[in-house]
Design an enzyme around this catalytic site. Structure first.
Site, PDB file in Angstrom:
ATOM      1  N   GLY A 173      10.027  -5.339  -0.094  1.00  0.00           N
ATOM      2  CA  GLY A 173       9.810  -4.731  -1.562  1.00  0.00           C
ATOM      3  C   GLY A 173       8.332  -4.391  -1.804  1.00  0.00           C
ATOM      4  N   GLY A 206       0.876  -9.282   5.781  1.00  0.00           N
ATOM      5  CA  GLY A 206       1.692  -8.369   6.322  1.00  0.00           C
ATOM      6  C   GLY A 206       1.013  -6.871   6.643  1.00  0.00           C
ATOM      7  N   ALA A 207       0.144  -6.490   5.452  1.00  0.00           N
ATOM      8  CA  ALA A 207      -0.403  -5.001   5.582  1.00  0.00           C
ATOM      9  C   ALA A 207      -1.625  -5.144   6.865  1.00  0.00           C
ATOM     10  CB  ALA A 207      -0.881  -4.721   4.199  1.00  0.00           C
ATOM     11  N   ARG A 261     -10.210  -2.968   1.423  1.00  0.00           N
ATOM     12  CA  ARG A 261      -9.857  -1.689   1.321  1.00  0.00           C
ATOM     13  C   ARG A 261      -8.261  -1.385   1.060  1.00  0.00           C
ATOM     14  NH1 ARG A 261      -9.347   2.226   6.694  1.00  0.00           N
ATOM     15  NH2 ARG A 261      -9.411   4.372   5.788  1.00  0.00           N
ATOM     16  N   ASN A 279      -2.772   1.932  -0.238  1.00  0.00           N
ATOM     17  CA  ASN A 279      -2.118   2.891  -1.007  1.00  0.00           C
ATOM     18  C   ASN A 279      -2.098   2.357  -2.564  1.00  0.00           C
ATOM     19  OD1 ASN A 279       0.037   3.818  -2.672  1.00  0.00           O
ATOM     20  ND2 ASN A 279       1.148   4.429  -0.868  1.00  0.00           N
ATOM     21  N   GLN A 301       1.975  -4.316  -6.405  1.00  0.00           N
ATOM     22  CA  GLN A 301       1.824  -5.852  -6.136  1.00  0.00           C
ATOM     23  C   GLN A 301       1.098  -6.433  -6.960  1.00  0.00           C
ATOM     24  OE1 GLN A 301       3.004  -7.289  -2.825  1.00  0.00           O
ATOM     25  NE2 GLN A 301       4.394  -5.950  -3.796  1.00  0.00           N
ATOM     26  N   GLY A 332      -0.992  -9.155  -1.841  1.00  0.00           N
ATOM     27  CA  GLY A 332       0.190  -9.064  -2.212  1.00  0.00           C
ATOM     28  C   GLY A 332       0.440 -10.402  -3.341  1.00  0.00           C
ATOM     29  N   GLU A 333      -0.352 -11.358  -3.019  1.00  0.00           N
ATOM     30  CA  GLU A 333      -0.148 -12.683  -3.846  1.00  0.00           C
ATOM     31  C   GLU A 333      -1.176 -12.733  -4.782  1.00  0.00           C
ATOM     32  OE1 GLU A 333       2.255 -15.526  -1.014  1.00  0.00           O
ATOM     33  OE2 GLU A 333       0.493 -14.697  -0.470  1.00  0.00           O
TER      34      GLU A 333
END
Ligand SMILES: Cc1cc2nc3c(=O)[nH]c(=O)nc-3n(C[C@H](O)[C@H](O)[C@H](O)COP(=O)(O)OP(=O)(O)OC[C@H]3O[C@@H](n4cnc5c(N)ncnc54)[C@H](O)[C@@H]3O)c2cc1C
Ligand code: SF4
Lengths: 769, 328
Positions: free
Chosen positions: A490, A532-533, A651, A654, A661, A727-728
């Protein structure tokens, strides 16, 4: 919510695709409800499993009568410890190594012992979910109950030091002499904070679907990652033993397919696998919401309750001479789980004398589970509120206090930071938020019958990178397919990976197809730890480079190539063309001529911890959170007014998915500060509030206007993309900013989270009407 | 969930008779409460009589100048009705403060009145609970009872009735019309619909088995300004910690009359008659509101986890009364 003001224009590539706020590629599917979750996969002749949980938290099953359930309509199988297939032993409750955390056997239904409330005691398989659930209600279990330990504060004296924390960090860190520095400090704070149990509450009910097809077992499940070290093998071994009457499973291929946002769950699969093999049909095991509470088998899992002692001393100018962050956290009596709730404090502020320590208190509960920024999420609630207390004691602005203690290099590792823009984040945030309007005297700003307060906190989150491989193929029509066993939980992974491939190969987004979540694809570290990214993205970036090299080589040597005998070592891939020196060719056309079957290439990245760059640099993402709250002076109800986060996270791949996020994280910060908690009944050892009516997460009405700003950054030490985990990061410190705003509004410091109105009320003055 | 049989009632009388005929039968309206409880096997009816399609979904003017609300009027429709909004604004406020849009679209007037407690021990079949299983004990008494009752509770049960709508209706002196299996009807003042637990917490209402609620009648709106104030743990979609429905009628600076009902504090919407008496004829002042709040909670008893509800209810009442008195 306002538009994101993204000041980030990171080293734009020619295509300008990276960083652009593309809509989610999977967005329309999700909005239409067409994205399939694990339990929605339909297969021929599917059977359904329902897990019956233990009614006591500690003891043994004295008697279990399944006769009536077995006779119930549409029931195919009732499995208990009496007839479950043999499984490997669980083993002792020692500190596991990092890989062992994922590979250790976690048998289910293998003994009459009950170790925590709601532990699976039976599995019913039936033609329908309803029949399985109804039959489970007919199973009669008599327990010999034993007294258990359920109260963290009462057993702090029994705490022990684990060998290491989760993710392999040192349990303690000690630099200098904190005790003496603290004793001598003219200004100090020593505050004890508490955080509650919190449970995951994903929208998707967790499910595992196990299906045999010939010699292949396919498991559809909800998982964050398919490739925990050795995980596949381990997970496979459960069904293997479970279906011993068939041929051994490790000669078969086990396919795990991730459809949803959570860690793969061996326990549930362990139930589903054997059931499927016994029945020669597909079996789906689903948990209902009420089972969420304590099951490890129900991977909703919990962050463990903890007590924090945050002590710090400064000179009269606010320069820290000593800082200590101690944690006592609950753990399961049978399986150790040590969330790294003090680790971030090792890198955040400068101080010559410092201590961080993790201690565990074993209780008769299920093992803890990783949850939204493990470590920082609860740890920073305490630590960043204690900093606010210190600033007040010093009469300093909280931002100024942090600036005065900004370290020149990592204060414990003694290595330089790769990039660190914490001060810039705070300063930019202060300017945008109107921080100068904050009234430094708490409890003194009123609008009508609302008390208004501003708060801030820093954010820090380590940048991890996990080993990952990606495979990328281009066909004769110039269509590119990237495959990796990465998951998109997600977060937008499909989208950013598409952008990375499009950018690298100079193709439009529409030419790229990203396929994830299948264990037949190259292995990645999955989604977790905000890596992940960077991990999957770097692997794909490298795979695209390898592909371009292959294309160039063939283009220069193939008879049919318009680029034949160009001998430059580099080509540029842009606008669907390949350019070598002065000559160029359309990419699709070129492939058709030189390789009608297309090309394929792989690329990888190594785990961060193993790389020289990771050893030489302290790598973190940073940020600053700002919050404004209004507290009703009559009722103590706390409502958010606005929030701002300014982030320096490398960087940005998106701008839209990155913002999403962060606002998601800020929302969880509101939840942690104001409402989220699962209550463990100290008499029975069960979690009391076990559905979404009683376990509160923020609703739309609780989420105010939110602004997110990314500072321009490119971390060339982190990975080839220059991106860092974010993300976190949105959660880290967000709750503390809210809590500090509540203090600023009311003058009441609540040190036990969540800050519900009952904790505020006794200290709120009665204001004349 | 246990298997059950199902029928769709053709008329109110037939529905009542169908339920009366079987001790294990139940009415089902919107099902938003009953089905959840059935899935958890807290409710285990063997037969359901669906009354959701009966033509009891109209809101009509009464001869007395009030409204008669059919039992099957959905919570959202009741809240949106222009007559309700203008004449009984606190009923609209209470309805809109409850549950979520989706649930209100499904929930019926009668189902809302008869929804069961949200006590988490009631919801867990492994826990002692006198309401669910007579004589098994009350796990909430010494347990996690933050949401529980401070008024009218007993050693046997300290659960609260969770409805918001019923609190506003109690303040409005609504009357409940029922129909019995034989076709006979009766009217019950809302204050007599719900029972306090005493020694029998499993008996929750004055309704007999098979007695069906057909409508709720609202008397003409009483004079004065109406305010419903709900205090909850988050901005939306949370049950009341405490709620106050207040109507204050003034004459000059004095209060002529007041009606007050409190929610979230008892097994029924709690009409604060003592407080109403204190206010009648008093000057509309902070002191009078404070005294009224003290009077309303005079008999309140906390159980540790819910002690805070007593000062919270007082504070909420004080400022709600002030708001109702402001421009009344
Ligand atoms: C997550 C959640 C949050 C909620 N939050 C709130 C809230 O904040 N405030 C609030 O007030 N409510 C709240 N609710 C409760 C909601 O208002 C009730 O579920 C709803 O009003 C019940 O109406 P229904 O028609 O669906 O009842 P049903 O579930 O159909 O029936 C409920 C009971 O009433 C009986 N019954 C129904 N009609 C009749 C009749 N005519 N005669 C005799 N017996 C009858 C049924 O047999 C059953 O026992 C919430 C519910 C949920 C699930
Ligand atoms: S308060 Fe009432 S409903 Fe709750 S456990 Fe006690 S008896 Fe049951």
């Amino acid at each position: 919510m306002t538009e994101t003001k993204t000041s980030n224009r990171p080293r734009e590539t020619r295509s300008g695709i990276i960083g652009r706020p593309f809509d989610r590629i999977d967005g329309p599917l999700k909005v239409r409800g067409d994205a399939t979750y694990a339990y929605e996969t339909t297969l021929e002749g599917i059977a359904f499993g329902y897990i019956l949980g233990a009614a006591v938290a500690k003891g043994r099953i004295a008697e279990i009568d399944t006769a009536e359930a077995e006779r119930a309509p549409a029931v195919l199988l009732v499995m208990t410890h009496r007839n479950a297939p043999a499984q490997p032993d669980f083993g002792p409750a020692v500190t596991p190594t990092v890989p062992e955390v994922f590979t250790r056997a976690r048998p289910a239904l293998n003994s009459e012992r009950v170790r925590y409330y709601d532990e699976p005691v039976a599995l019913v398989v039936a033609e329908t979910f309803e029949a399985a659930r109804a039959a489970a209600g007919l199973i009669k279990v008599r327990y010999d109950e034993e007294p258990g330990l359920y109260d963290l504060p009462a057993h702090v004296a029994d705490a022990y030091a684990p060998k290491r924390t989760n993710a392999g960090f040192e349990t303690d860190s000690v630099i200098g002499d904190f005790e003496s520095a603290f004793a001598a400090a003219p200004v100090k704070v020593d505050a004890t904070y508490r955080t509650p149990f919190e449970h995951h509450n994903p929208m998707e009910p967790h499910a595992t679907l196990a299906a045999w097809s010939g010699n292949e077992l396919t498991i559809h499940t909800s998982a964050q990652t398919l490739a925990n070290p050795g995980g596949r093998r381990q997970h496979a071994s459960h069904p293997a033993r479970a279906c011993a009457h068939r041929e051994s499973v490790h000669r078969r291929r086990l396919r795990l397919q991730a459809d949803c946002p959570c860690r793969y769950n061996p326990g549930r699969a362990c139930c589903a696998g054997p059931a499927a093999s016994r029945q020669d049909r597909a079996d789906a095991t689903t948990d209902v919401r009420q089972c969420r509470s304590s099951r490890r088998d129900d991977p909703t899992g919990a962050s463990q309750t903890a007590i924090f002692s945050s002590a710090s001393g400064t000179d009269t100018d606010g320069r820290l001479s000593g800082i200590a962050h101690d944690v006592w956290s609950a753990t399961s009596s049978f399986e150790e789980y040590c969330e790294q709730t003090a680790v971030f404090a090792r890198s955040l502020y400068a101080a010559p004398n410092r201590v961080t320590r993790h201690r565990l208190v074993p209780l008769d509960i299920n093992r803890g589970e990783w949850m939204r920024s493990p470590g920082e999420a609860p740890g920073m609630l305490a630590f960043e509120c204690a900093m606010d207390e210190l600033a007040e004691r010093l009469g300093l602005d909280p931002i100024e206090l942090r600036i005065r203690n900004e370290p020149a290099q990592d204060p414990e590792r003694g290595v330089p930071f790769s990039t660190r823009n914490l001060v810039a984040c705070m300063e930019e945030g202060a300017r945008r938020f109107g921080w100068e309007r904050r009234n430094p005297t708490p409890g003194s700003t009123r609008e009508g019958r609302k008390l208004i307060g501003y708060g801030m906190a820093a954010a820090i989150r380590p940048n991890y990178i996990g080993a990952a491989t990606a495979r990328v193929a281009i066909d004769r029509d110039g269509r590119v397919t990237a495959r990796l066993d990465m998951t998109d939980i997600g977060t937008g992974t499909y989208t950013i990976l598409t952008q990375i491939a499009a950018d690298s190969l100079g193709l439009p987004i529409s030419s790229i197809k990203v396929e994830l979540g299948d264990s037949r694809f190259p292995r990645t570290a999955g989604s977790g730890g905000s890596w992940g990214a960077a991990s999957a993205g770097s692997a794909l970036h490298n795979a695209c480079n390898a592909l371009k090299e292959r294309i160039l080589k063939a283009a220069q040597s193939s008879e049919a190539s318009p680029l034949r005998s160009t001998n430059a070592t580099e080509a540029s891939f842009a606008n669907s063309e390949v350019r070598v020196g002065q000559r160029s060719a359309g990419l699709a056309d070129l492939i058709r001529r030189i390789a009608p079957d297309g090309f394929e290439a792989e690329g990888s990245v190594a785990a961060g911890a193993a790389t020289p760059s990771y050893k030489a640099y302290s790598q973190h993402s940073y940020g600053a959170h700002f919050a404004e709250v209004a507290v009703d002076c009559d009722t103590g109800e706390i409502r958010m007014r606005r929030m701002l986060a300014v982030m320096g996270a490398g960087r940005i791949l998106n701008a839209k998915t990155a913002r999403s996020q962060i606002i998601g994280g800020m929302t969880w910060g509101i939840g942690a500060a104001l409402m989220e908690q699962t209550v463990l009944d100290r008499r029975y050892g069960h979690f009391v509030n076990h559905d979404l009516a009683e376990y509160h997460v923020p609703t739309n009405g609780d989420v105010p206007e939110m602004e997110v700003v990314f500072l321009e950054e490119h971390d060339d030490k982190a990975n080839p993309l220059g991106a860092k985990g974010l993300g976190e990061l949105g959660v880290c410190g967000a709750g503390a900013a809210v809590a500090n705003a509540i203090y600023n509004a009311t003058g009441v410091r609540v040190r036990e989270f969540p800050i519900t109105l009952d904790k505020l009320l006794p200290a709120l003055p009665v204001i004349a009407i | 969930m246990q298997s059950f049989t199902y029928e769709r009632a053709a008329s109110a009388e037939q529905a009542a008779a169908a339920v009366a005929a079987r001790p294990d039968a139940k009415f089902i309206s919107g099902g938003t409460n009953l089905l959840d409880l059935m899935k958890l096997e807290i409710e285990r009816p063997a037969h359901l009589v669906d009354i959701s399609r009966l033509p009891l979904d109209r809101i009509e003017e009464t001869a007395a100048g009030g409204l008669r609300v059919g039992a099957q009027v959905r919570n959202s429709d009741l809240a949106a009705d222009p007559r309700v909004r203008s004449r009984y604004p606190m009923l609209t406020q209470a309805l809109l403060a409850g549950a979520s849009g989706q649930i209100r679209n499904k929930a019926s007037t009668s189902g809302n009145l008869l929804q069961r407690t949200r006590c988490p021990y009631f919801y867990d079949r492994n826990m002692p609970c006198n309401k669910r299983q007579q004589g098994s004990g009350c796990a909430a008494l010494q347990g996690f009872n933050r949401m529980h009752a401070v008024l009218g509770a007993s050693e046997a049960c300290i659960a609260v009735h969770p409805s918001d709508m019923a609190v506003a209706m109690a303040g409005l002196d609504a009357r409940i019309e029922t129909i019995s299996p034989g076709g006979e009807t009766r009217t019950i003042p809302i204050g007599d619909l719900h029972r306090l637990p005493e020694a029998t917490p499993h008996v929750e209402t004055a309704l007999g088995h098979g007695e069906m609620i057909a409508a709720v009648t609202l008397p003409p709106p009483p004079p004065g300004r109406q305010v419903y104030r709900k205090v909850r743990d988050r901005a939306s979609y949370a049950f009341a910690l405490v709620s106050v429905a207040a109507i204050v009628e003034k004459s000059g600076d004095r209060i002529r009359s007041a009606r007050i009902a409190i929610g979230g504090v008892a097994a029924k919407p709690w009409r604060a008659t003592e407080a109403e008496r204190t206010l009648a004829g008093a000057a509309a002042s902070d002191g009078a509101f404070t005294d009224a709040a003290e009077a309303a909670l005079a008999g309140a008893v906390g159980h540790d986890g819910n002690d805070f509800k007593i000062p919270l209810a007082k504070r909420t009442m004080r400022h709600t009364l002030a708001a109702a008195a402001e421009s009344a």
